[in-house]
Write an enzyme that holds these catalytic residues in place. Structure first.
Site, mmCIF file in Angstrom:
data_model
loop_
_atom_site.group_PDB
_atom_site.id
_atom_site.type_symbol
_atom_site.label_atom_id
_atom_site.label_comp_id
_atom_site.label_asym_id
_atom_site.label_seq_id
_atom_site.Cartn_x
_atom_site.Cartn_y
_atom_site.Cartn_z
ATOM 1 N N ASN A 1 0.843 -1.215 0.000
ATOM 2 C CA ASN A 1 0.000 0.000 0.000
ATOM 3 C C ASN A 1 0.871 1.254 0.000
ATOM 4 O OD1 ASN A 1 -3.067 -0.427 0.172
ATOM 5 N ND2 ASN A 1 -2.230 -2.058 1.473
ATOM 6 N N ASN B 1 -6.783 4.508 8.278
ATOM 7 C CA ASN B 1 -6.300 3.127 8.226
ATOM 8 C C ASN B 1 -6.971 2.415 7.065
ATOM 9 O OD1 ASN B 1 -5.103 0.631 9.215
ATOM 10 N ND2 ASN B 1 -7.124 0.068 9.994
ATOM 11 N N HIS C 1 -8.243 -1.278 5.976
ATOM 12 C CA HIS C 1 -8.565 -2.559 6.616
ATOM 13 C C HIS C 1 -9.218 -3.472 5.570
ATOM 14 C CE1 HIS C 1 -9.496 -5.304 9.844
ATOM 15 N NE2 HIS C 1 -10.714 -5.411 9.347
ATOM 16 N N SER D 1 -11.892 -1.400 3.426
ATOM 17 C CA SER D 1 -12.417 -0.118 3.912
ATOM 18 C C SER D 1 -11.256 0.787 4.287
ATOM 19 C CB SER D 1 -13.261 -0.329 5.181
ATOM 20 O OG SER D 1 -14.281 -1.295 4.984
ATOM 21 N N ASP E 1 -10.339 -0.664 14.501
ATOM 22 C CA ASP E 1 -11.032 -0.732 13.210
ATOM 23 C C ASP E 1 -12.462 -0.194 13.318
ATOM 24 O OD1 ASP E 1 -8.752 -1.949 12.095
ATOM 25 O OD2 ASP E 1 -9.449 -3.938 12.674
HETATM 26 C C1 GRF Z 1 -3.315 -4.896 3.719
HETATM 27 O O1 GRF Z 1 -4.142 -5.971 3.378
HETATM 28 C C2 GRF Z 1 -4.055 -3.903 4.559
HETATM 29 O O2 GRF Z 1 -5.402 -3.801 4.235
HETATM 30 C C3 GRF Z 1 -3.916 -4.488 5.939
HETATM 31 O O3 GRF Z 1 -2.622 -5.036 5.983
HETATM 32 C C4 GRF Z 1 -2.206 -5.360 4.657
HETATM 33 C C5 GRF Z 1 -0.937 -4.620 4.430
HETATM 34 O O4 GRF Z 1 -0.346 -4.946 3.205
HETATM 35 N N1 GRF Z 1 -4.173 -3.482 6.948
HETATM 36 P P1 GRF Z 1 0.893 -4.116 2.688
HETATM 37 O O5 GRF Z 1 1.957 -4.161 3.790
HETATM 38 O O6 GRF Z 1 0.449 -2.719 2.408
HETATM 39 O O7 GRF Z 1 1.353 -4.837 1.470
#
Ligand code: GRF
Length: 226
Positions: free
Chosen positions: A21, A114, A116, A143, A152
């Protein structure tokens, strides 16, 4: 190579792991699709790949070890004093796997979000893909929400939805959702940076109007009312 511009909106990212992300935010920023400056990437795990990814893009990083602090509160105060010193106006939890002390989050109202991997309020906490499969859900998703004292549990800004297919495994579902997560997070950070999304009194405002159902992405990746 990261560049910054004086008018870019300063963002800090907290990540504990892989950092896909974070990578999506950096890619969007470098492609000129996201008007932010990522001023700090911080982690509770010194070996988090997210930190290496940030370093490779010349972004300042910080690793703090929770075991070096007497309490969660002290760790979070140290972490967020570094975040404040970075100049960040928004803190993005992108795979950050620690609960943040409620008194610390209270000092950043409407300024921590965040991502999630569930359609909140369903499946707060861990193992969301497995829980959606075990429940026989036909739909799953992700989300982005403002962070409150409740895990969350803060107001949801936007969601991305995907169908669950017969025979889906936890890994297949997680993989299919991930690219949607990336687009969703970029769109939410973009909307906050542009002043289109705010939190006020525990509610999400979109262009000044309260959001009663989480926003969604249109075909061009912009947030729209559901
Ligand atoms: C993602 O699935 C996010 O939604 C969750 O943890 C994971 C993190 O993945 N909170 P990355 O480290 O961003 O690849």
């Amino acid at each position: 190579m990261a560049t910054s511009s004086p008018q870019a909106f300063p963002v800090a990212v907290l990540a504990s792991g892989r950092g896909s992300n974070l990578a999506a935010l950096i890619d969007a920023r470098e492609a000129g699709r996201l008007p932010v400056d990522i001023v700090l990437v911080a982690s509770d795990k010194a070996h988090a790949p997210a930190l290496r990814h940030a370093e490779a893009h010349a972004i300042a990083t910080l690793a703090l070890d929770p075991k070096s602090f007497a309490s969660r509160r002290e760790f979070d105060e140290a972490l967020f004093s570094n975040v404040a010193a970075s100049g960040a106006q928004l803190v993005v939890l992108a795979g950050y796997m620690r609960i943040i002390d409620a008194d610390v989050t209270a000092q950043w109202p409407g300024r921590i979000i965040n991502i999630h991997p569930s359609l909140l309020p369903k499946y707060r906490g861990l193992h969301t893909h497995r829980r959606a499969l075990e429940a026989g859900d036909l739909e799953h998703g992700a989300s982005v929400h403002f962070v409150s004292a409740e895990l969350d549990g803060g107001p949801v800004i936007a969601q991305a939805r995907i169908a669950i297919h017969p025979g889906d495994t936890e890994d297949a579902l997680a993989a299919r959702l991930l690219s949607r997560e990336h687009r969703l997070l970029v769109a939410c950070v973009d909307a906050i940076a542009r002043g289109k999304v705010h939190e006020h009194d525990g509610r999400v405002l979109f262009d000044g109007a309260p959001v009663s159902t989480p926003l969604r992405l249109d075909a061009s990746g912009h947030l729209v009312t559901a």
